[in-house]
Design an enzyme around this catalytic site. Structure first.
Site, mmCIF file in Angstrom:
data_model
loop_
_atom_site.group_PDB
_atom_site.id
_atom_site.type_symbol
_atom_site.label_atom_id
_atom_site.label_comp_id
_atom_site.label_asym_id
_atom_site.label_seq_id
_atom_site.Cartn_x
_atom_site.Cartn_y
_atom_site.Cartn_z
ATOM 1 N N LYS A 167 0.824 -1.220 0.000
ATOM 2 C CA LYS A 167 0.000 0.000 0.000
ATOM 3 C C LYS A 167 0.852 1.261 0.000
ATOM 4 O O LYS A 167 0.479 2.267 -0.601
ATOM 5 C CB LYS A 167 -0.937 -0.019 1.201
ATOM 6 C CG LYS A 167 -1.990 -1.095 1.064
ATOM 7 C CD LYS A 167 -3.049 -0.996 2.109
ATOM 8 C CE LYS A 167 -4.077 -2.103 1.902
ATOM 9 N NZ LYS A 167 -5.102 -2.094 2.922
ATOM 10 N N GLU A 179 -2.681 7.326 8.401
ATOM 11 C CA GLU A 179 -3.156 8.384 7.533
ATOM 12 C C GLU A 179 -4.313 9.076 8.232
ATOM 13 O O GLU A 179 -4.809 8.594 9.269
ATOM 14 C CB GLU A 179 -3.588 7.803 6.178
ATOM 15 C CG GLU A 179 -4.653 6.734 6.284
ATOM 16 C CD GLU A 179 -4.907 6.016 4.963
ATOM 17 O OE1 GLU A 179 -3.966 5.811 4.182
ATOM 18 O OE2 GLU A 179 -6.068 5.654 4.739
ATOM 19 N N HIS A 193 -15.605 -3.601 8.664
ATOM 20 C CA HIS A 193 -14.763 -3.397 7.482
ATOM 21 C C HIS A 193 -14.988 -4.448 6.405
ATOM 22 O O HIS A 193 -14.197 -4.582 5.486
ATOM 23 C CB HIS A 193 -13.273 -3.358 7.860
ATOM 24 C CG HIS A 193 -12.965 -2.308 8.861
ATOM 25 N ND1 HIS A 193 -12.964 -0.975 8.569
ATOM 26 C CD2 HIS A 193 -12.675 -2.392 10.187
ATOM 27 C CE1 HIS A 193 -12.676 -0.271 9.645
ATOM 28 N NE2 HIS A 193 -12.501 -1.106 10.658
ATOM 29 N N ARG A 240 -7.516 -7.879 -8.982
ATOM 30 C CA ARG A 240 -8.199 -9.158 -9.212
ATOM 31 C C ARG A 240 -9.651 -8.881 -9.556
ATOM 32 O O ARG A 240 -10.088 -7.739 -9.506
ATOM 33 C CB ARG A 240 -8.165 -9.979 -7.920
ATOM 34 C CG ARG A 240 -8.690 -9.149 -6.749
ATOM 35 C CD ARG A 240 -8.975 -9.960 -5.521
ATOM 36 N NE ARG A 240 -8.949 -9.181 -4.313
ATOM 37 C CZ ARG A 240 -9.928 -8.432 -3.840
ATOM 38 N NH1 ARG A 240 -11.057 -8.334 -4.521
ATOM 39 N NH2 ARG A 240 -9.817 -7.755 -2.715
#
Lengths: 498, 538
Positions: free
Chosen positions: A116, A200, A235, A292
């Site tokens: 990431k 972040e 999530h 994907r």
């Protein structure tokens, strides 16, 4: 075009891929673990190869066995589905090294986008907005604290090689940082074998909006519009729709263009998804690229009238993408509900067991992509997804009404599912108003509990099934003596001369 | 359970030489199996296609479950007999799975002499019916046959084990309440008409399927009436008018689908309950059997090395390990099924025979299926042993084997000579199934011994007549043909051609073959054994 393709996955996605292969006249090879020898994907394939025992490391994550199975059966390509090895760059490289084609992006693209932090740097350089935060992994706590001060609290700690919410922590003040970072790092280490974390800025109540892209190896590239996947529980996406109720035509065009910039910068080939967070005031930030086919890809298929898997296979075979961006116009509205074997009364824990009866919903605009049938056992070893109910209708209200009808008509008895929660969400005012964001379930359904009387129709079904003896299998199916399978069930295709 | 530890070194030269030798035999077996399946004349193929028929392989594929085993029975029957091309005696048969149900499927091959029946074809059909009766497996028959091969009619018509017996058995099978399902996919003439007629369910294919007692040529000869096969015995006539057939099929594929529906509608089968465990692989790769078995039959080897590569977890609880050591007996599991397993480690002595008798009785009483691994040169001979009564101890073992009612499975792993063949459950002792390894030899005795016996008998005769014994070159004249015949008639292919077994198998597949057969055998209930007396300690 390939003559034969191996599908390195199980469950609904393997069945879905095999269906397209059948339509293309390409032979499909299934792989399976010992507990999956009667799974629907095995029964749907032209050939099946036993990989090993149930634990994923011996079976669906067993790179060498899978590559060998492809070589042994004469398959020329491997489709990885989603999950398992689908975003494993080493696997993609190993497949190519064996002289086979990996149906997905090149290994180096997967590797670049899979990390990431690398992806964040790459795309910040390309001019795509990323959520303000660290661009390199945290070396220590002091590093993390400095970064948190710089972007401003609340912050979100994330695992560098993470996904599915593992290793994520929201930190609202400096005092909570140390504990949250330690917990996140050890969780990430346990789940991914890599405890690297970064942080972040935490966006409050953003929407999760992603854009599907499709690129061939000749430089042709299109985006296939957005999917809104904000309805999540822990999530984990549970309800997805397209188009997003939050996008204006201008915003839609801007996000589509941003997704193309991302794909171009990464040198992307095949199907991929660019995920964004959309803030309540209409700012969007790049989140990550999923290299994907996505679980929720069917809603894009039904609004555009495309078969994404067919495109994946054609692109992998070197075909030229025939789609033109200006000709792509989505029609109507699509919603997907994911049906998991999970028990809402027990904190949504996985609920494995035998599916006594499966009778999918049908009717106009209804599609059920599943990996189950009546009598199949849902093993404990894997992600408990049973299937996905997808509806299409002319507009959003009609699609919601259709999904409510379809969910009620979709019979899966024998294991628990969260159908009731999804029905309540679809019938709720906030959902109807399109106020979907990633904290939707916590905000509106945080105290939700299954109704006490349960599902009366299901209760009647169970009693009837019991009276008719539907739950008991005939002994000839190998249930003699302790329920162990006979070699007629475990050996697969077998002859004296093979 | 105790675990067998192998002492074979897979890196040794001996192992590698053995492995290569067996690999060659297995390769040849694969070639023979492929030839039997595929060697058909272009004319026959063209004719089949012209009639819109599926081939036998396609019919089997269509009727059987995909992704499930097919355990073919006698694929090399009639090997090298007749003109050498009556592969599988003109048919394919085997145990397979339809809708999860184990069934015996047999199918004439119309691409071999129009599916006509040779003497070995009758023998194969009768063998299949025996399997159906002993194991209570539903019988699915795909008929496409021009009837008896007339030039050989005298060998297939009237005797107790000739053609008529097929229909007799069909009545008995029906009486036993075992389903019989027949698809008429070609001609069923005269006697052949009774195969569908004697069945419970008859599926009839339009256009190609025909049933009649006398075909158009005979009708014309007898009455002068001119009639086509379809008018005389086609699907529409028999489904709509005569009631001979029950289900009308447009083509072969539809007939196969109807059979699958019929099987799905059969009442559920309760299998016999036996002790099961979770199936686990052996600790040693079954393919290592290739390197374990010596190249020469006369080289002894420890049968436990084979067992370690057949049974679950290589676990064997050995019975009487220190007594009668030339026969290894013990309890083990194969694909999760408990078995009593017997294997030869040399010639049978009184002690080994008594041990076998005791062990077989115990297994029979406990409902534990028996597995025999034959590598036997015979029972011990000589004055000392005759005096100790080897014959009466051999009798006990043979009697125990003959009367045991649990499923018995036999594998010919090497030698099979003399009464050893009987005591170790040879074909005449009604094992449910019997397979042969490609290295196996069978005979009343070894060829060398047989030649020596003949020479001795001749010399004794000459001595009685006052003549000198045979000179060495005359001895060779006797020995040569005997050795030649022994090798020809004793080898695995001669055996399987004559249906002395259910097929030659790759030794590495023995474990799977046994597992499949055990499962199939349990479709028949186990006899409750009350022998009216205790088990005797021998």
């Amino acid at each position: 075009m390939f003559d034969k393709v191996l599908v390195a996955n199980r469950g609904e996605i393997a069945v879905r891929i095999l269906r397209t292969l059948r339509e293309m006249g390409v032979a499909g090879v299934a792989v399976h673990s010992d507990v999956d020898s009667r799974a629907l994907h095995v029964l749907s394939a032209d050939e099946a190869v036993l990989l090993g025992e149930a634990d994923p490391a011996s079976s669906y994550l067993n790179v060498e066995r899978i590559v060998q199975a492809a070589l042994d059966t004469g398959a020329q390509a491997i489709h990885p589905g989603y999950g398992f090895l689908s975003e494993n760059a080493d696997f993609a490289a190993r497949v190519e090294e064996a002289g086979l084609t990996f149906i997905g992006p090149p290994a180096d693209v997967i590797a670049r986008l899979g990390d990431k932090l690398t992806a964040r740097r790459l795309l910040a350089d390309a001019g795509v907005a990323v959520v303000p935060g660290m661009e390199v992994a945290a070396r220590d706590l002091a590093d993390l604290a400095r970064a948190a001060d710089a972007v401003g609290y609340p912050v979100l700690i994330k695992a560098s090689s993470g996904g599915g919410g593992k290793g994520m922590r929201v930190v609202s003040s400096p005092e909570e940082l140390t504990d949250a970072a330690t917990a996140a790092s050890s969780e990430a280490s346990g789940a991914f074998g890599d405890g690297t974390i970064y942080l972040e800025r935490y966006l409050d109540r953003p929407r999760h909006v992603e854009v599907q892209v499709l690129a061939d190896s000749h430089g042709n590239l299109v985006h296939l519009f957005e999917r809104e996947c904000s309805i999540q529980r822990r999530h984990q996406k549970i309800i997805e729709e397209t188009p997003s109720p939050a996008l204006t035509p201008e915003l839609r065009a801007a996000m589509g263009e941003a997704a193309l910039v991302v794909a171009r910068a990464a040198g992307y080939v095949n199907a991929g998804t660019v995920e964004f967070l959309l803030s309540p005031d209409g700012e969007f930030f790049f989140l990550e690229v999923n290299t994907r086919i996505q679980v929720e890809h069917p809603i894009t298929e039904v609004t555009l009238g495309l078969d994404l898997v067919r495109h994946q296979v054609e692109i992998a075979a070197g075909g030229v993408l025939g789609l033109r961006q200006e000709e792509l116009v989505p029609r109507g509205h699509a919603i997907e509900c994911r049906i998991y074997a999970e028990d809402p009364a027990a904190g949504f824990l996985p609920s494995p067991g035998k599916v006594i009866l499966c009778r999918p919903a049908s009717g106009p605009g209804v599609r059920f992509d599943s990996g189950i049938y009546s009598g199949v056992d849902i093993p404990v070893s894997y992600d408990p997804i049973l299937g996905k109910l997808i509806v299409w209708a002319e507009d959003r209200p009609a699609a919601m009404a259709r999904m409510i009808r379809a969910l009620r008509a979709n019979v899966v008895l024998g294991v628990h599912t969260a159908t009731e929660l999804m029905l309540d969400i679809l019938a709720s005012a906030p959902f109807a108003e399109g106020e979907t964001h990633t904290r939707f379930v916590e905000d509106h359904f945080g105290a939700w509990a299954p109704s006490e009387e349960g599902d009366l129709a299901a209760a009647v079904g169970y009693v009837s099934a019991d009276l008719l003896g539907l739950g008991s299998e005939p002994a000839a199916l190998g249930d003699e003596g302790g329920g162990w399978p006979s070699p007629w069930q475990t050996l697969g295709r077998w002859t004296l001369g093979s | 359970m105790p675990v067998l530890r192998s002492s074979v070194d897979p890196n040794s030269d001996e192992y590698k030489a053995n492995f290569d030798h067996m690999a060659g035999l297995v390769e040849r077996l694969r070639e023979e199996l492929t030839k039997a399946r595929e060697d058909r004349s272009d004319r026959a193929r063209a004719r089949n296609a012209e009639l819109g028929k599926l081939t036998v392989s396609e019919r089997l594929d269509r009727v059987l479950d995909r992704n499930a085993p097919f355990l073919e029975i006698a694929p090399l029957a009639a090997w090298n007999m007749y003109d050498g091309r009556i592969h599988g005696a003109g048919s394919r048969a085997g145990i397979g799975v339809i809708q999860g149900r184990e069934v015996l499927v047999s199918a004439n091959d119309p691409m071999i002499k129009g599916g006509t029946i040779y003497p070995m074809g009758v023998k194969k059909t009768l063998r299949c019916q025996t399997i159906v009766m002993e194991n209570r497996l539903p019988a699915v028959t795909l008929v496409d046959s021009g009837g008896a091969y007339l030039p050989m009619q005298s060998e297939i018509f009237p005797d107790i084990d000739d053609g008529g017996r097929v229909f007799y058995n069909q009545a008995i099978i029906s009486k036993m309440n075992i389903p019989q399902i027949t698809a008429v996919m070609g001609l069923c003439t005269a006697g052949g008409a009774y195969i569908p007629a004697m069945s419970d369910h008859v599926v009839h294919v339009k256009g190609t399927g025909a049933i009649f007692l006398g075909g158009p040529p005979l009708v014309k000869a007898a009455t002068g009436e001119e009639v086509t096969a379809e008018e005389l015995g086609g699907a529409r006539l028999h489904c709509a008018e005569s009631g001979v057939s029950d289900y009308f099929a447009e083509d072969d594929a539809m007939a196969c689908d109807i059979i699958r529906e019929i099987v799905a509608n059969l009442p559920p089968q309760r299998k016999a309950e036996v002790a099961r465990r979770a199936p686990v692989d052996p600790l040693y790769d079954p393919k290592e059997i290739w390197g374990v078995v010596p190249r020469s039959l006369s080289t002894p080897y420890d049968i436990r090395e084979v067992m370690a590569r057949l049974v679950d977890g290589s676990e064997l609880l050995e019975f009487k390990r220190m007594y009668g050591p030339t026969l290894v007996c013990g309890w083990a599991h194969i694909h999760g099924y408990q078995v009593g397993i017997l294997g030869n480690n040399g010639v049978l002595f009184s002690e080994s025979a008594l041990k076998a008798t005791h062990f077989i009785q115990l297994c029979d009483r406990q409902g534990i299926p028996l597995v025999f691994l034959q590598n036997i040169s015979g029972y011990i001979i000589g004055r000392e042993y005759e005096r100790a009564g080897i014959t009466k101890d051999g009798h006990k073992m043979v009697a125990a084997v003959a009367t045991a009612t649990v499923p018995k499975l036999t594998v010919m792993c090497g030698q099979s000579f003399g009464a050893g063949n009987y005591g170790m459950c040879g074909r005449a002792y009604s094992p449910r199934f019997l397979w042969t390894w490609p290295n196996a030899q069978i005979g009343v005795m070894g060829a060398e011994e047989a030649a020596k016996v003949l020479i001795t008998v001749k010399n004794d005769q000459l001595a009685r007549e006052g003549q000198p014994p045979l000179p060495p070159e005359m001895e060779e004249l006797i020995r040569g043909p005997v050795r030649e015949a022994g090798e020809k008639e004793g080898n695995a292919y001669y055996s399987t051609a004559n249906l002395w077994d259910d097929g030659i198998i790759d030794p590495a597949k023995t474990r799977d073959v046994l597992g499949l057969a055990l499962s199939a055998a349990l479709n028949a209930p186990l006899d409750q054994r009350d022998q009216g007396h205790a088990t005797f300690r021998m």
